[in-house]
Structures are given as C-alpha cells and as structure tokens.
Design an enzyme around this catalytic site. Structure first.
Site, PDB file in Angstrom:
ATOM      1  N   LYS A 101     -45.772   1.429  38.348  1.00 17.32           N
ATOM      2  CA  LYS A 101     -46.859   1.244  38.420  1.00 17.32           C
ATOM      3  C   LYS A 101     -48.157  -0.074  38.119  1.00 17.32           C
ATOM      4  O   LYS A 101     -47.863  -0.781  39.040  1.00 17.32           O
ATOM      5  CB  LYS A 101     -45.390  -0.541  37.488  1.00 17.32           C
ATOM      6  CG  LYS A 101     -45.922  -1.353  36.361  1.00 17.32           C
ATOM      7  CD  LYS A 101     -44.708  -2.302  36.226  1.00 17.32           C
ATOM      8  CE  LYS A 101     -44.708  -3.472  35.488  1.00 17.32           C
ATOM      9  NZ  LYS A 101     -43.894  -3.877  34.943  1.00 17.32           N
ATOM     10  N   LYS A 138     -45.172  -2.046  42.537  1.00 18.53           N
ATOM     11  CA  LYS A 138     -46.110  -2.232  41.893  1.00 18.53           C
ATOM     12  C   LYS A 138     -47.177  -3.691  41.723  1.00 18.53           C
ATOM     13  O   LYS A 138     -47.285  -4.231  43.241  1.00 18.53           O
ATOM     14  CB  LYS A 138     -45.149  -3.325  40.983  1.00 18.53           C
ATOM     15  CG  LYS A 138     -45.265  -4.291  39.782  1.00 18.53           C
ATOM     16  CD  LYS A 138     -43.940  -5.025  39.396  1.00 18.53           C
ATOM     17  CE  LYS A 138     -45.006  -5.834  38.376  1.00 18.53           C
ATOM     18  NZ  LYS A 138     -43.299  -6.567  37.406  1.00 18.53           N
TER      19      LYS A 138
HETATM   20  C1  PBG Z   1     -41.758  -8.863  35.825  1.00 17.00           C
HETATM   21  C2  PBG Z   1     -42.464  -7.882  34.340  1.00 17.00           C
HETATM   22  C3  PBG Z   1     -43.336  -7.693  34.141  1.00 17.00           C
HETATM   23  C4  PBG Z   1     -44.054  -5.912  33.744  1.00 17.00           C
HETATM   24  C5  PBG Z   1     -42.547  -6.097  33.803  1.00 17.00           C
HETATM   25  N1  PBG Z   1     -41.907  -6.165  34.289  1.00 17.00           N
HETATM   26  C6  PBG Z   1     -44.812  -8.425  34.208  1.00 17.00           C
HETATM   27  C7  PBG Z   1     -45.470  -9.183  35.342  1.00 17.00           C
HETATM   28  O1  PBG Z   1     -45.453  -8.507  36.485  1.00 17.00           O
HETATM   29  O2  PBG Z   1     -46.088 -10.512  35.435  1.00 17.00           O
HETATM   30  C8  PBG Z   1     -44.978  -6.374  32.261  1.00 17.00           C
HETATM   31  C9  PBG Z   1     -44.360  -5.043  31.749  1.00 17.00           C
HETATM   32  C10 PBG Z   1     -46.302  -4.294  30.924  1.00 17.00           C
HETATM   33  O3  PBG Z   1     -47.067  -5.359  31.358  1.00 17.00           O
HETATM   34  O4  PBG Z   1     -46.047  -4.452  29.527  1.00 17.00           O
HETATM   35  N2  PBG Z   1     -40.714  -9.145  34.458  1.00 17.00           N
END
Ligand code: PBG
Length: 324
Positions: free
Chosen positions: A248, A196
C-alpha cells in the site's frame, strides 16, 4: 520474412484469446466509511461519489457488494469528534461506531460477502496517530499493540471474517493472532498491511475519516525510497501468522508489489488508495482523462504487477459495470 505481432491483435476475439491478465469481481474489496451520529450519507469533498455512510446505507451497500460478486467490504469507523481521545478508547467500546457497523453488516450479509475491519486507532484518537503517544511524542509500540489485540478480539466477537491491522506497529500480527486464538476465533483471518509506506497519497483519506493528524507517520510507516524493507516487513508478518499480506499504496508501488508477489507464498493484496482515486476522478471531471478506461487500466495494472486481491474505492462500480 518480418515478424508480425499485430496478427494477434486483429479482432476482439483474437485479443481476448491471448489476453494474459484480467480483473475479476471476486478479487475486489470495497473500502467503506461509516460515521456515527449522521442521518444522511455525508459526501467526502476530495473523493467524489465516496461518502461516509449511515448504518442503513452501509448495510445496503454491503448487500450490493455481495450481489455484484465482490470478495468483501473493508469497514472504517468515523466517530464523532467529541468521542475521540488520546487513547482512541471508542475503538474498545462495544457500542463504538466500528463495532456496531461490523455487527450490522455481518448480520445483513451472513457469509455472502467477507466482512473486514480496519484494526488501527487513527480514526479514534484526538491527535490522529495510529497509536498511543508517549509524552515525548513518539508512538508507543507495545502499548498500542495491546490495544490492537483487544480491538481485533472485539471485531471477531462482532462477526468479522478478516481483520486488517494497518498501524505498522512491530509485533502487531502476532499479538492479534494470539488474541483471536485465545478468544476462540481461530477462523478469523489476518490481512496484514505488511508493506505500508508513509505516503502523500493518503491525503483524501484523512478527510474521509475526519482525522486530526498533525505531523506525519514516518516513525512507523515505511520510507518510499525502500524496497528491501518491504520484504523484511512481509516476512515478519507471515512468521507472525499473517494469512494475506498487503502492499500500500498500489500504483506508485507496482515494483514493490511484483517483488513481494515473487517472494512469498501467501496471497498478496494491494490497496489502491484515496489519492490514487482522487487523481483520476479530478482529471476525469475536467475532461482530461476517459474515466472508465483509466479506472479499468489502473486496476488491470495492479493485477498485472502481482495483486491477487485489490482494495479499491471503484470496486462496486467496476463490478456493476462489468457484470456478466
Ligand atoms: C490507517 C489507514 C490509512 C489508510 C488506510 N488505513 C491512513 C494512514 O495510514 O494515514 C489510507 C487509505 C487511503 O488513503 O485510501 N487506519
């Protein structure tokens, strides 16, 4: 004699026969938001047609997902602002918004749809970080992991099928696996957000969950410059018990998706994130892109790059539009 690849493109039947990849509803997951204390769904300005659901509309949406043949729904809770605090304690309240939503949705859909949950604290903390913050401003890894483990255990008690730890804390998968097993929930699967990135493409999501984050997440999410680091992360997650690993965002990281798919033997998921959604929606609203074709091509590209599973805000409408 010249070679004529065009022979295989002459008709829909011919093109269909030689088509190498396809998107299928059974591999799509709808990420969905459910908010506390609202009586009507609340639109999210930067994500046209995506809303914060009420308990009623999230249940209805989950049923539609099941009817459309989707794999699952990934639930994100949006607490009231006054219920946020430094430790995100509503995440561990059995009547917190996410725990209630998991129970309600699972009761509604049974096993006809996989009920999934975000295991992370950013929706619940007043500072917006994914964990507990030390006085020096650094997110405390090991304390945060303890909270994630407890959160996952509660989600399992509420009936979740799959937990999605998204906080990028070291050791989070192992702690969650042990907590689930100790609580007699060996059946609950872990879809780990292995690779991520600290991405600008999450911008609209912050509005979607009403996040109050100041600063960034660069001390726990990955540097967009790195690929090898993703392999290290996903291998660690698999060692710790991840059943599925995720990359992601999706479209800006298709190379990472390909490398991960070729390197591991567990299913790989890709998260087509909020910013990827909003870019296409904004361009389409201006008449600059053909919306449906762009969506179809985007989801196909993610699949082609190696995603076995795709989380996308278009999941339900895609499945409804392509219903056979
Ligand atoms: C954290 C989380 C995020 C997203 C999914 N889980 C936000 C981040 O890490 O800042 C982002 C998902 C998206 O942008 O569609 N709980």
């Amino acid at each position: 004699m010249i070679n004529r690849p065009r022979r295989l493109r002459t008709s829909p039947a011919m093109r269909g026969m030689v088509s190498e990849h396809s998107v299928e509803a059974r591999q799509l997951i709808l990420p969905a938001f459910v908010a506390d204390g609202i009586s009507e769904p609340r639109p999210i300005g930067s994500m046209p047609s995506v809303v914060q659901h009420t308990m009623d509309t999230i249940k209805r949406t989950a049923v539609e997902c099941a009817e459309a043949g989707l794999a699952g729904i990934m639930l994100f809770g949006v607490p009231k602002d006054e219920d946020k605090d430094a430790n995100g304690s509503q995440a561990l309240d059995e009547n917190g918004i996410l725990n209630r939503a998991i129970r309600a949705v699972r009761q509604e859909v049974g096993d006809s749809l996989l009920v999934m949950s975000d295991v992370c604290l950013d929706e619940f903390t007043d500072h917006g970080h994914c964990g507990v913050v030390n006085p020096d401003g650094v997110v405390n890894n090991d304390l945060t992991v303890l909270l994630y483990a407890e959160m996952a255990r509660m989600h399992a008690e509420c009936g979740v099928h799959v937990v999605g730890p998204s906080g990028m804390m070291d050791g989070q998968v192992l702690a969650i696996r042990e907590a689930l097993d100790d609580a007699d929930h060996p059946e609950v699967a872990i879809m780990a957000y292995g690779a991520k990135y600290a991405s600008a493409f999450y911008g609209p999501f912050r509005e979607a969950v009403g996040s109050s984050l100041q600063g960034d997440r660069k001390t726990y999410q990955q540097d967009p410059a790195n690929v090898r680091e993703s392999l290290r992360e996903v291998f660690l997650d698999i060692e710790q018990g991840a059943d599925i690993v995720m990359v992601k965002p999706a479209l800006p990281y298709l190379d990472v998706l390909r490398v991960v798919r070729d390197s591991v033997d567990v299913p790989v998921a890709a998260y087509n994130v909020s910013g990827e959604y909003s870019m296409v929606e904004a361009a389409a609203a201006n008449g600059w892109l053909d919306r449906d074709r762009t969506i179809d091509e985007s989801l196909l590209a993610i699949r082609r790059a190696g995603a076995d599973i795709t989380l996308t805000y278009w999941a339900l409408e895609w499945a409804q539009r392509h219903r056979r």
